[in-house]
Design an enzyme around this catalytic site. Structure first.
Site, mmCIF file in Angstrom:
data_model
loop_
_atom_site.group_PDB
_atom_site.id
_atom_site.type_symbol
_atom_site.label_atom_id
_atom_site.label_comp_id
_atom_site.label_asym_id
_atom_site.label_seq_id
_atom_site.Cartn_x
_atom_site.Cartn_y
_atom_site.Cartn_z
ATOM 1 N N LYS A 20 1.558 -6.415 7.746
ATOM 2 C CA LYS A 20 0.213 -6.611 6.266
ATOM 3 C C LYS A 20 0.636 -6.153 5.129
ATOM 4 O O LYS A 20 0.384 -6.596 4.156
ATOM 5 C CB LYS A 20 -1.171 -7.269 6.457
ATOM 6 C CG LYS A 20 -1.506 -8.668 7.345
ATOM 7 C CD LYS A 20 -1.113 -9.823 7.252
ATOM 8 C CE LYS A 20 -1.102 -11.126 8.106
ATOM 9 N NZ LYS A 20 -1.085 -11.973 8.156
ATOM 10 N N TYR A 46 0.194 -4.620 13.192
ATOM 11 C CA TYR A 46 -0.540 -6.208 12.730
ATOM 12 C C TYR A 46 -1.114 -5.374 11.357
ATOM 13 O O TYR A 46 -0.525 -5.671 10.470
ATOM 14 C CB TYR A 46 -2.248 -5.999 13.268
ATOM 15 C CG TYR A 46 -2.940 -7.063 12.615
ATOM 16 C CD1 TYR A 46 -3.198 -8.014 12.278
ATOM 17 C CD2 TYR A 46 -4.237 -6.911 12.581
ATOM 18 C CE1 TYR A 46 -3.203 -9.511 11.275
ATOM 19 C CE2 TYR A 46 -5.160 -8.010 11.822
ATOM 20 C CZ TYR A 46 -4.308 -8.770 11.368
ATOM 21 O OH TYR A 46 -5.549 -10.264 9.759
ATOM 22 N N GLN A 79 -7.120 -20.296 13.855
ATOM 23 C CA GLN A 79 -8.369 -19.860 13.871
ATOM 24 C C GLN A 79 -9.562 -20.573 12.891
ATOM 25 O O GLN A 79 -10.236 -21.599 12.192
ATOM 26 C CB GLN A 79 -9.413 -18.403 13.635
ATOM 27 C CG GLN A 79 -11.059 -18.508 13.287
ATOM 28 C CD GLN A 79 -11.156 -17.072 13.342
ATOM 29 O OE1 GLN A 79 -10.589 -15.974 12.566
ATOM 30 N NE2 GLN A 79 -12.545 -17.121 13.255
ATOM 31 N N ASP A 94 8.664 -23.974 12.667
ATOM 32 C CA ASP A 94 8.759 -22.920 13.386
ATOM 33 C C ASP A 94 8.523 -21.920 12.625
ATOM 34 O O ASP A 94 10.110 -21.574 11.842
ATOM 35 C CB ASP A 94 9.228 -23.096 14.466
ATOM 36 C CG ASP A 94 10.121 -21.355 15.589
ATOM 37 O OD1 ASP A 94 10.066 -20.405 14.714
ATOM 38 O OD2 ASP A 94 11.153 -21.262 16.140
ATOM 39 N N GLY A 104 1.041 -22.058 10.561
ATOM 40 C CA GLY A 104 0.287 -21.674 12.425
ATOM 41 C C GLY A 104 -1.116 -22.844 12.325
ATOM 42 O O GLY A 104 -2.302 -21.651 11.937
HETATM 43 N N1 SER Z 1 -9.639 -10.338 12.511
HETATM 44 C C1 SER Z 1 -8.777 -9.645 12.620
HETATM 45 C C2 SER Z 1 -8.864 -8.528 13.669
HETATM 46 O O1 SER Z 1 -9.977 -7.992 14.189
HETATM 47 C C3 SER Z 1 -8.973 -8.520 11.225
HETATM 48 O O2 SER Z 1 -7.734 -8.820 10.033
HETATM 49 O O3 SER Z 1 -7.639 -8.470 14.426
#
Ligand code: SER
Length: 372
Positions: free
Chosen positions: A198, A194, A65, A105, A61
């Site tokens: 995690k 998400y 960012q 990938d 990845g």
């Molecule tokens: N920056 C992330 C988000 O806002 C948080 O870990 O999804």
């Protein structure tokens, strides 16, 4: 089955991981595999001793960012060719010519293994993931990338004795977690795919560590603020876009309420923390997942700080109910005392320092654009 361990003690071998690798697998407290052992054992090519001293790093990845910035930091430390950036997207000229870049990938297990073997990888930094807002917009894709992809990463890392870093997040907590401050160990019932993925990563990474000896390391990142790289549609990303808009138009429309407090961190602190946890001696890490903190602010407080640099700056608020609900379920402050105690974590950037640094960056960029 019984095997002889490094310390001469005999122990029962546990089950193999799903990758089906044939290396005897024992609990971590006995094996203590160092990734530095991999290149020296695999050293059938003629390489100089300096080649074997540095880790060989793969970043997945890599065009998100954080990847390019981390590659730069690690290349300064370990040498340009020892750090490989990967992604499924096409890199810019700048990224392509600044060091090794390959297609990878994470959903293709064979491709991943080939890369690890062919490049003699010893550290794997796993940055591929869909963030909170984009994950809610495409749950099946988030499940594939964040959960199935992680399983491929775990199996590859276990099979090849890699040191593995997987970032976690403030998003791994939920409305029933203590929010101010949020300690390392508490209830984690996130309400986003998400966050769920995690928590899964934290738990299965630690499980592989205790079960198979995987050298798994994980930091829970706050919202990360960067000037020269764009975030991937997270809930905290208003705190990145606000700077660009302040410079460009002097105005910003915020999707969170003015008093929404979230933990945040400048990218340089985040990348340094990542290098520090990767280099920390294993015996300094009684835990494998740590909160790291730096500052915590609301959109209103950030805007007040920005006004010191752009006096005419104005913020309006147009609340996105989905993102507001996510932010309201996340920590307001992170308790990172364990990271500070165990491996010496400290942040350098607080809110005024962050804002000054961001404006210095944008000002020097626009000066350079005028000159060229
Ligand atoms: N920056 C992330 C988000 O806002 C948080 O870990 O999804």
């Amino acid at each position: 089955m019984t095997v002889r361990l490094l310390n001469g003690v005999f122990s029962q071998v546990l089950l193999k991981p799903a990758c089906g690798c044939t290396t005897p697998i024992v609990p971590v407290q006995f094996l203590g595999i160092s990734p530095f052992q991999v290149p020296s054992r695999a050293n059938f090519h003629s390489v100089s001793s300096s080649d074997t001293e540095h880790p060989r790093v793969l970043i997945t990845g890599g065009l998100g960012q954080l990847g390019v910035g981390l590659a730069k930091l690690l290349r300064n430390r370990f040498g340009k060719d020892n750090v490989i950036l990967s992604d499924i997207r096409k890199p810019s000229d700048h990224v392509f010519y600044s060091g090794p870049f390959i297609y990878s990938d994470i959903l293709d297990y064979k491709n991943l293994r080939e890369i690890v073997v062919n490049n003699r990888i010893t550290w794997l930094i796993h940055y591929s993931a869909l963030l909170s807002a984009v994950g809610e917009a495409n749950v099946p894709l988030a499940r594939d990338v964040n959960i199935t992809g992680l399983h491929n990463i775990l199996d590859t890392a276990t099979e090849h004795n890699l040191r593995l870093f997987v970032p976690s997040t403030i998003g791994a907590f939920g409305p029933s977690s203590p929010r101010n401050p949020t300690p390392d160990l508490c209830i984690q019932r996130p309400r986003t795919i998400y966050g769920v993925s995690k928590v899964h990563a934290e738990l299965i990474g630690e499980y592989y560590h205790y079960r198979y000896g995987l050298d798994f390391r994980c930091l829970r990142y706050p919202g990360i603020i960067s000037a020269d790289s764009q975030p991937g549609r997270g809930t905290t990303d208003y705190a990145v876009h606000i700077f660009h808009n302040a410079m460009k138009s002097g105005k910003f429309q915020c999707y969170l309420k003015p008093d929404t407090r979230l933990p945040m961190m400048y990218i340089d602190d985040c990348l340094r923390a990542t290098l520090e946890i990767m280099e920390a001696p294993a015996d300094s890490l009684p835990m494998r997942t740590y909160n790291i903190g730096a500052m915590s602010f609301t959109p209103e407080e950030l805007a007040q700080e920005i006004v010191k640099h752009v006096p005419e700056f104005q913020v309006t608020y147009n609340v996105d109910t989905v993102l507001q609900a996510i932010a309201d379920s996340w920590p307001m402050n992170f308790d990172d005392s364990n990271a500070r105690k165990d491996w010496g974590w400290k942040h350098y950037y607080d809110l005024p320092e962050l804002v000054t640094t961001m404006f210095n960056f944008y000002t020097s960029e626009s000066r350079a654009a005028h000159v060229s």
